[in-house]
Design an enzyme around this catalytic site. Structure first.
Site, PDB file in Angstrom:
ATOM      1  N   ALA A  61      29.691  37.835  -8.436  1.00 62.57           N
ATOM      2  CA  ALA A  61      29.054  36.772  -7.667  1.00 62.57           C
ATOM      3  C   ALA A  61      29.234  35.470  -8.447  1.00 62.57           C
ATOM      4  CB  ALA A  61      27.567  37.084  -7.517  1.00 62.57           C
ATOM      5  N   GLY A 100      29.700  41.888  -8.575  1.00 59.16           N
ATOM      6  CA  GLY A 100      29.976  41.800  -7.139  1.00 59.16           C
ATOM      7  C   GLY A 100      31.446  42.052  -6.839  1.00 59.16           C
ATOM      8  N   GLU A 103      31.828  45.617  -6.750  1.00 59.57           N
ATOM      9  CA  GLU A 103      31.109  46.103  -5.562  1.00 59.57           C
ATOM     10  C   GLU A 103      31.958  45.906  -4.304  1.00 59.57           C
ATOM     11  OE1 GLU A 103      27.532  43.838  -6.756  1.00 59.57           O
ATOM     12  OE2 GLU A 103      26.429  45.670  -6.290  1.00 59.57           O
ATOM     13  N   GLU A 123      25.994  43.365 -14.558  1.00 62.37           N
ATOM     14  CA  GLU A 123      24.844  42.535 -14.160  1.00 62.37           C
ATOM     15  C   GLU A 123      23.681  42.628 -15.141  1.00 62.37           C
ATOM     16  OE1 GLU A 123      26.668  44.352 -12.120  1.00 62.37           O
ATOM     17  OE2 GLU A 123      26.902  43.378 -10.172  1.00 62.37           O
TER      18      GLU A 123
HETATM   19  N1  3HC Z   1      30.340  32.909 -11.728  1.00 62.21           N
HETATM   20  C1  3HC Z   1      30.585  31.618 -12.002  1.00 62.21           C
HETATM   21  N2  3HC Z   1      31.368  31.202 -13.013  1.00 62.21           N
HETATM   22  C2  3HC Z   1      31.929  32.147 -13.783  1.00 62.21           C
HETATM   23  C3  3HC Z   1      31.717  33.515 -13.563  1.00 62.21           C
HETATM   24  C4  3HC Z   1      30.886  33.894 -12.479  1.00 62.21           C
HETATM   25  N3  3HC Z   1      30.643  35.171 -12.181  1.00 62.21           N
HETATM   26  N4  3HC Z   1      32.405  34.215 -14.487  1.00 62.21           N
HETATM   27  C5  3HC Z   1      33.018  33.309 -15.264  1.00 62.21           C
HETATM   28  N5  3HC Z   1      32.745  32.061 -14.834  1.00 62.21           N
HETATM   29  C6  3HC Z   1      33.254  30.797 -15.385  1.00 62.21           C
HETATM   30  C7  3HC Z   1      32.802  30.578 -16.820  1.00 62.21           C
HETATM   31  O1  3HC Z   1      31.543  29.964 -16.871  1.00 62.21           O
HETATM   32  C8  3HC Z   1      33.907  29.698 -17.352  1.00 62.21           C
HETATM   33  O2  3HC Z   1      33.649  28.394 -16.914  1.00 62.21           O
HETATM   34  P1  3HC Z   1      34.072  27.140 -17.836  1.00 62.21           P
HETATM   35  O3  3HC Z   1      35.561  27.246 -18.005  1.00 62.21           O
HETATM   36  O4  3HC Z   1      33.614  25.981 -17.037  1.00 62.21           O
HETATM   37  O5  3HC Z   1      33.334  27.319 -19.122  1.00 62.21           O
HETATM   38  C9  3HC Z   1      35.148  30.193 -16.614  1.00 62.21           C
HETATM   39  O6  3HC Z   1      34.665  30.916 -15.472  1.00 62.21           O
HETATM   40  C10 3HC Z   1      36.013  31.131 -17.417  1.00 62.21           C
HETATM   41  O7  3HC Z   1      35.179  32.165 -17.938  1.00 62.21           O
HETATM   42  P2  3HC Z   1      35.401  32.758 -19.412  1.00 62.21           P
HETATM   43  O8  3HC Z   1      35.536  31.644 -20.377  1.00 62.21           O
HETATM   44  O9  3HC Z   1      34.326  33.744 -19.618  1.00 62.21           O
HETATM   45  O10 3HC Z   1      36.822  33.436 -19.235  1.00 62.21           O
HETATM   46  P3  3HC Z   1      37.370  34.774 -19.885  1.00 62.21           P
HETATM   47  O11 3HC Z   1      38.762  34.903 -19.396  1.00 62.21           O
HETATM   48  O12 3HC Z   1      37.109  34.777 -21.347  1.00 62.21           O
HETATM   49  O13 3HC Z   1      36.492  35.961 -19.262  1.00 62.21           O
HETATM   50  C11 3HC Z   1      35.433  37.226 -17.511  1.00 62.21           C
HETATM   51  C12 3HC Z   1      36.583  36.260 -17.903  1.00 62.21           C
HETATM   52  C13 3HC Z   1      35.609  38.558 -18.242  1.00 62.21           C
HETATM   53  C14 3HC Z   1      35.510  37.443 -16.038  1.00 62.21           C
HETATM   54  C15 3HC Z   1      34.078  36.598 -17.929  1.00 62.21           C
HETATM   55  O14 3HC Z   1      34.026  35.272 -17.447  1.00 62.21           O
HETATM   56  C16 3HC Z   1      32.855  37.308 -17.406  1.00 62.21           C
HETATM   57  O15 3HC Z   1      32.444  38.295 -17.983  1.00 62.21           O
HETATM   58  N6  3HC Z   1      32.275  36.765 -16.332  1.00 62.21           N
HETATM   59  C17 3HC Z   1      30.994  37.242 -15.804  1.00 62.21           C
HETATM   60  C18 3HC Z   1      31.135  38.551 -15.100  1.00 62.21           C
HETATM   61  C19 3HC Z   1      29.798  38.978 -14.537  1.00 62.21           C
HETATM   62  O16 3HC Z   1      28.796  39.006 -15.210  1.00 62.21           O
HETATM   63  N7  3HC Z   1      29.799  39.312 -13.258  1.00 62.21           N
HETATM   64  C20 3HC Z   1      28.593  39.698 -12.595  1.00 62.21           C
HETATM   65  C21 3HC Z   1      28.001  38.498 -11.947  1.00 62.21           C
HETATM   66  S1  3HC Z   1      26.449  38.852 -11.185  1.00 62.21           S
HETATM   67  C22 3HC Z   1      26.864  39.667  -9.779  1.00 62.21           C
HETATM   68  O17 3HC Z   1      28.007  39.878  -9.517  1.00 62.21           O
HETATM   69  C23 3HC Z   1      25.704  40.031  -8.904  1.00 62.21           C
HETATM   70  C24 3HC Z   1      26.148  40.957  -7.823  1.00 62.21           C
HETATM   71  O18 3HC Z   1      25.828  42.276  -8.168  1.00 62.21           O
HETATM   72  C25 3HC Z   1      25.432  40.635  -6.533  1.00 62.21           C
END
Ligand code: 3HC
Ligand code: NAI
Length: 700
Positions: A61, A100, A103, A123
């Protein structure tokens, strides 16, 4: 290119998503997927593939949308549209399919992934649970026990493992699109059904009795009062006991509860804090960096060995320099032992261990360092010795080599002054154990060149560390804040608390370790030596450290001598309270004229955490940290501060700066100005009703 594109390749409709940088499921992307699936129902395609452009499959998400008014279609609607497609939908995964994103993949009828891809439901690391069916679909595919592990840990797993858990149907070794097209064509050929994960049922009788309650208990020990992990267990339990739609409804309710919690706000704060810490004011993103293909570490002691392992693990050859062969052999033996521990834990294979060890070469000759790109000095904390070594490095190393020090407290500029190239000198402050702890303080000297700083920040990523830039001042960020924190722990001790009370308060609040146990682990002689070297004018009130000093003079140096604030079992290292320590405390309290009193748990917690916050505010004023969130990253990744409290500065914001300020004023009135003076920045923000989060570095 628009966010979602559709193309017919033979019989197959290929839906390409393109929402850089990580294909997060922002409103536009959700709308695009929803529309593409809907439209494809009426065209000539016989199967559909969901594929992403850029560096990764959907990363989840869009976290930046949390807390904003929802915009249709919701993720759950997109997912229903996919799952209800009359044509089989295949997710084609590269990079990472997370949260997400995974998912969405689980709602597809089939999943294939590149062998390099990873999938997961992280998450929980954001204080959340999978809110779009992950807790209902993962156990239906992988089984309850495996799903509980996957979702409560949140660690992504490689494609091959996911395949063995039935979360992925096929692993593709090279060309993802080609492989996914072949897979989809096979499905068409065999008239494969639209396999909906929701249609799988889990037989409640197949679940061993007590599985959920046992899991909950173990989980609580690991996660200390965090909301999301326990809610995840409830959701997985619902996947077994309730019809799919009811399970989904339960999941949504608990997801929303987590989303609104202060724990999730703190963890999301840390997520973004870690990423902004990499950005340096005044240093453009395209600042050139120097190539680092070989490294030397000076000193193979506690820190040097661990630092060497970081580079070897990243495939970078290391020369490890010691003062003599004995010291070198001892250092190399510890490295070997540490790799064996990782091997036993299954964290690396025998081949990987052999490879890493082959990259670490010991030497006692500085002449072997002429070609290295980076040197990190990790010898005793002694300025004269460090200067001598840097003068030697200056003569030995090639032009352009970066000369770094792992010093904890010393002045980087004074070290740099021993060379003819202070612009190449920088602090790289690792944390113990250096092969484990994620934090790297990059300490900028007044002459450190921009490309040296940029290289250090880049290098942190290569060796899987989280970097934070710090200015050059006593103790930089983390250790400077530790000074008032440790002081308050000592004062609570002499005024009436016991080591156990202090540690229990801090640990049950979420710190990885209490301050007394931490002192015992690090060795009480370390602080003692630092205090011995202070000028009389710097020593402060003798009451503060008299107990710690007394323990050292009794030979109680902490775990390494079998006793410190606690007694340690020589076999098991299990700690127990020692009545002798209480006698030491009481004797010194009497000597110092301190009347011991009952100290409440709240007082201990506030004195220790507010001491961190107050010093953090001073660090911001002094320009030692770029932003409040950098301080939070330092404390969470370097000092075991509970991530679900967001670091000291976020914690201060969450309780209100006026409240912190008032409490500090009360401490000042009670204990005196030499212990407590509210930082001017804290005073100002509290009076203006602001937060640290509102504060920007240009307000300094
Ligand atoms: N939403 C919004 N922005 C995000 C994001 C997300 N889910 N994931 C990453 N970004 C942004 C970062 O803030 C960063 O922004 P910036 O360049 O402005 O600082 C940019 O994307 C690049 O991210 P990274 O520097 O972390 O890039 P990497 O290549 O090192 O890593 C990644 C990529 C492994 C995908 C890592 O970003 C990550 O772990 N992201 C989060 C994944 C996550 O937690 N997903 C679950 C979200 S909650 C959800 O999905 C709820 C659902 O169940 C309903
Ligand atoms: P240590 O005492 O365990 O190791 C120092 C090593 O340096 C010894 O093995 C010694 O033989 C070697 N050495 C001394 N002079 C040398 C020389 N001229 N050439 C080559 N090797 C030499 O010390 P530790 O704990 O590893 O600390 C090293 C540095 O790291 C210090 O500056 C310390 O402040 C800093 N540091 C220590 C942390 C800790 O928790 N121990 C944490 C972060 C930084």
């Amino acid at each position: 290119m628009s966010t979602v594109n559709y193309e017919l390749v033979g019989d197959i409709g290929v839906i390409r998503l393109n929402n850089p940088p990580v294909n997060a499921l922002s409103h536009g992307l959700r709308e695009g997927i929803w529309g593409a699936i809907k439209n494809a129902q009426g065209d000539a395609s016989k199967a559909l593939i969901l594929l992403c452009e850029g560096r990764t499959f959907i990363a989840g998400a869009d976290i930046t949308e949390f807390g904003k008014p929802p915009q249709a279609p919701a993720l759950s609607e997109v997912i229903s549209e996919i799952e209800n497609s009359r044509k089989p939908v295949v997710a084609a995964i590269h990079g990472t399919a997370l949260g997400g994103g995974f998912e969405v993949a689980l709602a597809c009828h089939y999943r294939c992934a590149l062998s390099s891809a990873k999938v997961g439901l992280p998450e929980v690391k954001l204080g959340l649970l999978p809110g779009a069916g992950g807790t209902q679909r993962a156990p239906r595919l992988a089984g309850v026990a495996a799903a509980l592990e996957l979702i409560t840990k949140g660690t992504p797993i490689p494609a091959a493992k996911a395949e063995s858990m039935k979360l992925i149907d096929r692993v593709i070794s090279d060309d993802l699109l080609k492989g996914a097209l072949a897979f989809a064509n096979e499905l068409i050929e065999r008239n494969a059904p639209t396999c909906r994960v929701r249609d799988i049922t889990i037989d409640p009788a197949s679940i061993p009795e007590g599985l959920f309650s046992d899991f909950r208990q173990k989980l609580e020990k690991r996660t200390h009062g965090q909301l999301a992990p326990q809610h995840i267990v409830t959701c997985v339990e619902a996947a077994v006991q309730l019809p799919f739609e009811e399970g989904l409804a339960k999941e949504l309710d608990l997801f929303i509860e987590c989303l609104l919690s202060s724990q999730s706000a703190a963890l999301r704060h840390i997520f973004f804090a870690e990423r902004s810490a990499k950005k340096i004011y005044g240093l453009p993103k395209d600042t050139p960096t120097r190539e680092i293909n070989s490294v030397a570490i000076i000193g193979a002691g506690t820190m040097g060995g661990g630092i060497a392992m970081n580079f070897a693990n990243a495939g970078i050859p290391v020369k490890l320099v010691e003062i003599n062969q004995n010291a070198l052999d001892r250092g190399l033996a510890i490295i070997d032992k540490n790799y064996n521990i990782s091997l036993k834990k299954g964290k690396l294979t025998e081949d990987q261990k052999t490879h890493c060890l082959s990259l670490i070469e010991g030497t006692t000759h500085y002449a072997d360092l002429t070609k290295v790109d980076l040197v990190i000095e990790a010898v005793f904390e002694n300025m004269a010795l460090k200067q001598e070594i840097f003068a030697k490095l200056d003569k030995t190393c090639k032009p352009g080599a970066i000369l770094a020090t792992n010093t904890s407290y010393q002045d980087i500029d004074q070290i740099a002054a021993a060379t003819s190239r202070p612009e190449d000198v920088i602090g790289l402050h690792f944390f113990s154990p250096a092969n484990v702890m994620k934090l790297l303080e990059v300490v900028r000297g007044s002459k450190s060149a921009d490309d040296v700083i940029a290289t250090a920040m880049m290098l942190a990523k290569t060796i899987k560390k989280t970097p934070v830039l710090a200015g050059n001042g006593y103790g930089f960020i983390g250790n400077r804040m530790l000074v008032p924190y440790a002081r308050e722990a000592q004062l609570c001790l002499i005024e009436g608390a016991t080591p156990e009370q202090i540690d229990t308060v801090m640990q049950s609040w979420g710190m990885a370790m209490g301050p007394m146990a931490m002192g015992d682990l690090a060795g009480l002689d370390i602080g003692y030596k630092v205090r011995q070297n202070l000028a009389d004018s710097e020593k402060g009130d003798p009451k503060t450290y008299c107990i710690a000093d007394a323990l050292v003079s009794m030979g109680r140096l902490g775990q390494k001598s079998g006793a410190g604030y606690y007694h340690y079992d020589p076999e098991t290292r299990a700690r127990s309270n020692d009545p002798q320590v209480l006698t030491v405390i009481e004797t010194h309290a009497e000597e110092q004229g301190v009347e011991r009193r009952e100290i409440s748990d709240t007082e201990i917690l506030n004195r220790l955490t507010f001491a961190l916050i107050n010093e953090g505010a001073k660090i911001l004023e002094d320009g030692i940290a770029q932003r409040p969130s950098d301080i939070d990253v330092v404390y969470v990744y370097g000092y075991g501060f509970p991530p679900h409290r967001g670091g000291p500065m976020h914690y201060a914001d969450s309780i209100g700066l006026a409240k912190v300020y008032d409490a500090i004023c009360a401490f000042r009135d009670q204990h005196g100005e030499h212990y407590w003076t509210p930082a001017p920045l804290l005073t100002q923000l509290a009076q203006e009703g602001k937060t640290f989060a509102n504060w920007a570095h240009n307000q300094r």
